[in-house]
Structures are given as structure tokens and as C-alpha cells.
Enzyme design. Sequence first.
Site, PDB file in Angstrom:
ATOM      1  N   TYR A 153      46.783  31.464 -21.611  1.00 22.67           N
ATOM      2  CA  TYR A 153      47.581  31.588 -22.837  1.00 22.67           C
ATOM      3  C   TYR A 153      46.825  32.407 -23.886  1.00 22.67           C
ATOM      4  O   TYR A 153      45.610  32.558 -23.827  1.00 22.67           O
ATOM      5  CB  TYR A 153      47.921  30.212 -23.404  1.00 22.67           C
ATOM      6  N   PHE A 163      44.156  32.664 -32.896  1.00 18.66           N
ATOM      7  CA  PHE A 163      43.451  31.408 -33.188  1.00 18.66           C
ATOM      8  C   PHE A 163      42.925  30.734 -31.935  1.00 18.66           C
ATOM      9  O   PHE A 163      42.035  29.882 -32.007  1.00 18.66           O
ATOM     10  CB  PHE A 163      44.351  30.440 -33.971  1.00 18.66           C
ATOM     11  N   ILE A 181      51.185  20.276 -27.828  1.00 20.88           N
ATOM     12  CA  ILE A 181      52.209  20.240 -28.872  1.00 20.88           C
ATOM     13  C   ILE A 181      53.602  20.192 -28.257  1.00 20.88           C
ATOM     14  O   ILE A 181      53.821  20.610 -27.119  1.00 20.88           O
ATOM     15  CB  ILE A 181      52.078  21.446 -29.825  1.00 20.88           C
TER      16      ILE A 181
END
Length: 234
Positions: A153, A163, A181
Site C-alpha cells: 500500500y 504518511f 481502519i
Amino acid sequence: MKIMKCLSLAAVVILLVSCNKNGATQKPIKTELDSVSYAIGMDVAKNVKASFEDFDNDLFIQGFTNVLDSTDILIDATVAQQVVRTYFQKKQKADAAKAKEEGEKAKVDGIKFLEDNKSKEGVQTTESGLQYIVLKEGTGEKPTTSSKVKVHYHGTLIDGTVFDSSVDRGEPTEFGVTQVIKGWTEGLQLMNVGAKYKFFVPSNLAYGANPRPGGVIKPNSTLIFDVELLEIVK
């Protein structure tokens, strides 16, 4: 008071740094206690740097040496503790206000981004508000909430700031489908093994108002991920 103790230790670090800058030879590390002493100095200096944007090293060293010599002390010890306490209370309030302001802006920016994004070619939107684009379809099975998966990812903010990225690290990661999440938990179950999707995750399906403190992700941030489902780990 813990803060005052830390600052006193940090003064030693700054004093040594000041001396070294003036040409003194650095003291070598020879014993275990030397290593511990140096390591504590490093840790305290790091904490002081994180706590203060602007700091007067000269006054810091002056306060340190005045207490050691018990001479020319400018502030009573009790008053000094209150000065530090008041400073950090004000700083905490200011930081909270700044975080609130950043969170409100991130929420507005995220809503606008998703509203504009949903009409772009290839973007699909689920009932929850998760948006995604199929970059490549897979031919394997789909994971479920009980699955453990291996993925690559690449995560960014809507302004392109990276990030987190397993791609950049060069190593895929494994986790349970429900250990991430909400946007990922939902999105992964849309994918077949071998697929690569781009997720546009609203803040309520990401970290909401409580991201990791000190990280790049601000409260209420909308997040973007390129996700490649490599394997369902058996």
C-alpha cells in the site's frame, strides 16, 4: 517536579554542547556508566527540542550553574516550578486550539475533495461513503472479516503528502481485515487477490478526530491509499 528534573539534566547536555562548540575536546565513552550518562543526555535533549520551538540556551545554562554554585539565583525555586507549569499549561491550550482549527479545516477540505472526486471517471462510491477506483482486477478469492491478508500500500493525504507506504519500504505487510481502519475493512472485501484499488477514505472511515498524536495525519483528514491485495494468508 518531573519537568524541572528533565530540564536540569538537559542543561548538562546543552552545557557540554556549548563547550564543544568553543573548541573543547569531547569526553570519550569508556564505561557502562559513561554510556548510560550519554544516552540519558541524548534522550533529554531530544525531549527538550520537542517541547520548545524557541529556547535561550545561555539562560538555561546560567540557571543550571547558578543552582550548582548556589549563587546569583534569579528566580525562587517554588516560583520557578510555577513558571514552568504555567508555560506548559498555556502551551497545551494553544496546541489544542491549533489542532481544533486544523481539524475543522481538514474536515471541510475533505468533504469538498470527495464531492469533486465522486464524479471523476472510474470512481465508485459505496453506501458508507468510501470511494474507490479499480486499477487492476484480481482473479483470486475475496477476503472476509475473518481473513488475514498480505498487501502492498501507499498512503497519502489529499495534498499528496505521503504518511505511510509499504511500497517505499520495499516490504509488504500482513494484518487481519478487521485490524485496520473501517475504510480498509470495507474496501478489502471488495477486492479479489491480485487486484489493485485506489481508496478515497472519508475521515469517519479513517482516524476521525483522533489520529496518532504528532503524526502527519491531522484530525478529520480524508486519506488516499493505493492498495494491492497480494495474498490471503492461510
